[in-house]
Design a protein around this motif. Structure first.
Motif, PDB file in Angstrom:
ATOM      1  N   LEU A 105      -0.213   9.397   0.491  1.00 28.95           N
ATOM      2  CA  LEU A 105      -1.636   9.609   0.200  1.00 28.95           C
ATOM      3  C   LEU A 105      -2.057  11.037   0.526  1.00 28.95           C
ATOM      4  N   LEU A 147     -14.990   9.226  -0.729  1.00 23.98           N
ATOM      5  CA  LEU A 147     -14.016  10.170  -0.170  1.00 23.98           C
ATOM      6  C   LEU A 147     -14.509  11.577  -0.480  1.00 23.98           C
ATOM      7  N   SER A 169      -5.282   5.120   5.518  1.00 25.13           N
ATOM      8  CA  SER A 169      -5.466   6.306   4.682  1.00 25.13           C
ATOM      9  C   SER A 169      -4.856   7.579   5.249  1.00 25.13           C
ATOM     10  N   LEU A 194      -7.299   2.437   0.162  1.00 23.14           N
ATOM     11  CA  LEU A 194      -8.287   1.490   0.683  1.00 23.14           C
ATOM     12  C   LEU A 194      -8.914   0.671  -0.444  1.00 23.14           C
ATOM     13  N   LEU A 244     -13.882  10.125   5.073  1.00 19.37           N
ATOM     14  CA  LEU A 244     -14.219   8.859   4.428  1.00 19.37           C
ATOM     15  C   LEU A 244     -15.614   8.432   4.874  1.00 19.37           C
ATOM     16  N   SER A 251     -15.886   4.829  -4.485  1.00 17.10           N
ATOM     17  CA  SER A 251     -15.122   3.585  -4.624  1.00 17.10           C
ATOM     18  C   SER A 251     -15.830   2.672  -5.616  1.00 17.10           C
ATOM     19  N   PRO A 266       0.622   6.524   4.354  1.00 17.36           N
ATOM     20  CA  PRO A 266      -0.259   7.682   4.567  1.00 17.36           C
ATOM     21  C   PRO A 266       0.331   9.028   4.152  1.00 17.36           C
ATOM     22  N   ARG A 281      -3.635  13.997  -1.969  1.00 22.23           N
ATOM     23  CA  ARG A 281      -4.885  14.729  -1.709  1.00 22.23           C
ATOM     24  C   ARG A 281      -4.643  16.240  -1.694  1.00 22.23           C
ATOM     25  N   THR A 335      -6.699   7.099  -1.257  1.00 21.67           N
ATOM     26  CA  THR A 335      -6.987   6.566   0.086  1.00 21.67           C
ATOM     27  C   THR A 335      -6.176   5.319   0.444  1.00 21.67           C
ATOM     28  N   ARG A 387       0.842  -1.207   0.000  1.00 22.46           N
ATOM     29  CA  ARG A 387       0.000   0.000   0.000  1.00 22.46           C
ATOM     30  C   ARG A 387       0.873   1.251   0.000  1.00 22.46           C
TER      31      ARG A 387
END
Length: 445
Positions: free
Chosen positions: A41, A96, A136, A89, A110, A61, A38, A45, A87, A35
């Motif tokens: 991520l 989001l 996230s 996720l 979220l 999503s 954070p 954003r 995210t 992943r």
């Protein structure tokens, strides 16, 4: 930690000689999924909010499908790229929401369904709200039922003068909530897709790590296919070697259906039936890409099934290879995809001689030279955008001569750097002497 090593042992079908002639190939397995952290991520954003200014951004999503009702084609759950990009996720049926007032105040929320133990017995556990926050970096995790009231509250906090950015595409045309918001916000509804596409065009460090892994897995699969290819095999047997190596290397899926086209199928651009039995003297085009942690490779090699190019095959192969080299050497910041396309075509036009008959060979190069590469194999982004460091694109010239059942395509994945380029797929052999040497070394084992 010592890597776990898988030994490839493919058993050929009744018509295939693979089992008796191919030597085992080592495949080094890696972690199956990584992943984005954070901080990465959050940076994505913030970059998105920098681009839109004041207003709201809403990103849905993917929706969970039925493993029974949607089987087999569409039962695999894969998160929508934009939602995962922002995210990390994989939770379905979630949203989001990002807000910015233009004065520096920003929020991220979220909207995630509650966990359902009965459903999880079928589909596996989902992250708790605490786990969703940890993944996230977003502390506000709310039930989807609260989305509309939250949107109305954001409007009342001074965001009513800003736009609302929504994905407006074929996928969301039937989404009732998005269509309702488009009606309610009318002239202030904006399409999120092109804004986020331009951000995704330049890859961050995590994305480049995932792409490198996907491309390395794909290059390893090409090498395994070189060792395995023999006259008498079916195309699907070679496809099985390739996709075994994808999975054994940690790729969760293919980035697109594998193209393994031999003989007359070398001139079919998107052939993916992979049913033909390969003959002595055939070429086979292998256009393949492993997907690793939502990032896809796309590497094409054309090889002689018998282990040796005929003089005619080599003539066409070397024309394609040199056209590709001419284009790759011009990859640098400021150049456009269109300019690279013209470079490759000009090289073919000026150097084809009589190789393609009365017409120059660029007339038999019937598709584009390049596309962006990333979370989609044909990734998002405006093709008029000049190249910049961090962009990744393919370079893939080809010559297709249907009257000879002779097609050659060579495709590599290229990273734009500050001073030029890096050939990410360099571990997939493309020099004709190297291809022949590897194939014939395998045949002698």
């Amino acid at each position: 930690m010592k890597p776990f090593v898988v030994i490839l042992a493919v058993v050929a079908g009744a018509a295939g000689p693979l089992a008796s002639q191919s030597a085992p190939t080592e495949v080094v397995a890696g972690p199956p999924f990584e992943r984005p952290p954070p901080p990465i991520l959050d940076a994505r954003r913030q970059a998105l909010l920098d681009s839109v200014g004041a207003g709201m951004v809403l990103v849905p999503s993917a929706t969970l499908k039925s493993i029974e009702g949607d089987y087999p084609q569409d039962s695999d759950f894969r998160q929508h790229n934009d939602f995962f990009y922002l995210t990390g996720l994989e939770t379905p049926d979630s949203w989001l929401l990002l807000t910015a007032d233009g004065q520096g105040a920003r929020t991220a929320s979220l909207f995630v369904p509650e966990r359902n133990p009965a459903e999880e017995r079928w589909t596996g556990p989902r992250p708790s709200y605490e786990e969703a926050t940890a993944i996230s970096g977003i502390s506000s995790v709310i039930l989807p039922d609260e989305l509309m009231s939250t949107l109305q509250g954001a409007r009342s906090l001074g965001l009513e003068g800003g736009s609302i950015y929504l994905p407006l595409n074929d996928r969301t045309r039937g989404n009732e909530l998005i269509q309702r918001l488009v009606r309610e916000f009318s002239v202030r509804a904006r399409n999120l897709d092109p804004v986020l596409a331009q951000i995704r065009l330049v890859k961050d460090d995590h994305e480049l790590q995932m792409l490198r892994r996907a491309i390395d897995i794909t290059a390893g699969a090409h090498r395994a296919a070189l060792e395995a290819a023999r006259p008498g095999m079916y195309e699907y047997e070679l496809e099985a070697v390739i996709e075994y190596n994808f999975r054994a290397g940690g790729a969760e899926r293919v980035g697109f259906p594998s193209i393994v086209g031999s003989g007359p199928n070398t001139v079919v651009l998107h052939y993916d039936k992979n049913r033909r039995q390969m003959d002595e003297g055939d070429l086979v085009v292998m256009d393949i890409g492993a997907e690793y942690s939502y990032y896809s490779a796309d590497v094409t090699r054309t090889i002689p099934v018998s282990g040796r190019f005929t003089p005619r095959q080599r003539e066409i192969y070397e024309l394609v290879l040199e056209a590709q080299r001419a284009a790759i050497e011009e990859v640098r910041p400021g150049v456009t995809v269109g300019e690279l396309n013209q470079i490759a075509r000009a090289w073919l036009r000026e150097n084809s001689g009589g190789a393609c008959g009365v017409r120059t060979c660029d007339m038999y190069f019937v598709h584009g030279l390049s596309h962006w590469l990333g979370m989609d194999v044909h990734d998002v982004g405006d093709y008029t955008t000049p190249l910049a460091p961090g962009m990744v694109l393919t370079i893939e010239p080809g010559i297709y001569l249907p009257e000879e059942n002779l097609g050659v395509r060579i495709e590599d994945d290229v990273l734009v750097t500050d001073s030029g380029y890096e050939l990410l797929s360099r571990n997939a052999p493309r020099d004709p002497e190297q291809i022949e040497a590897l194939m014939n070394e395998s045949a002698r084992r």
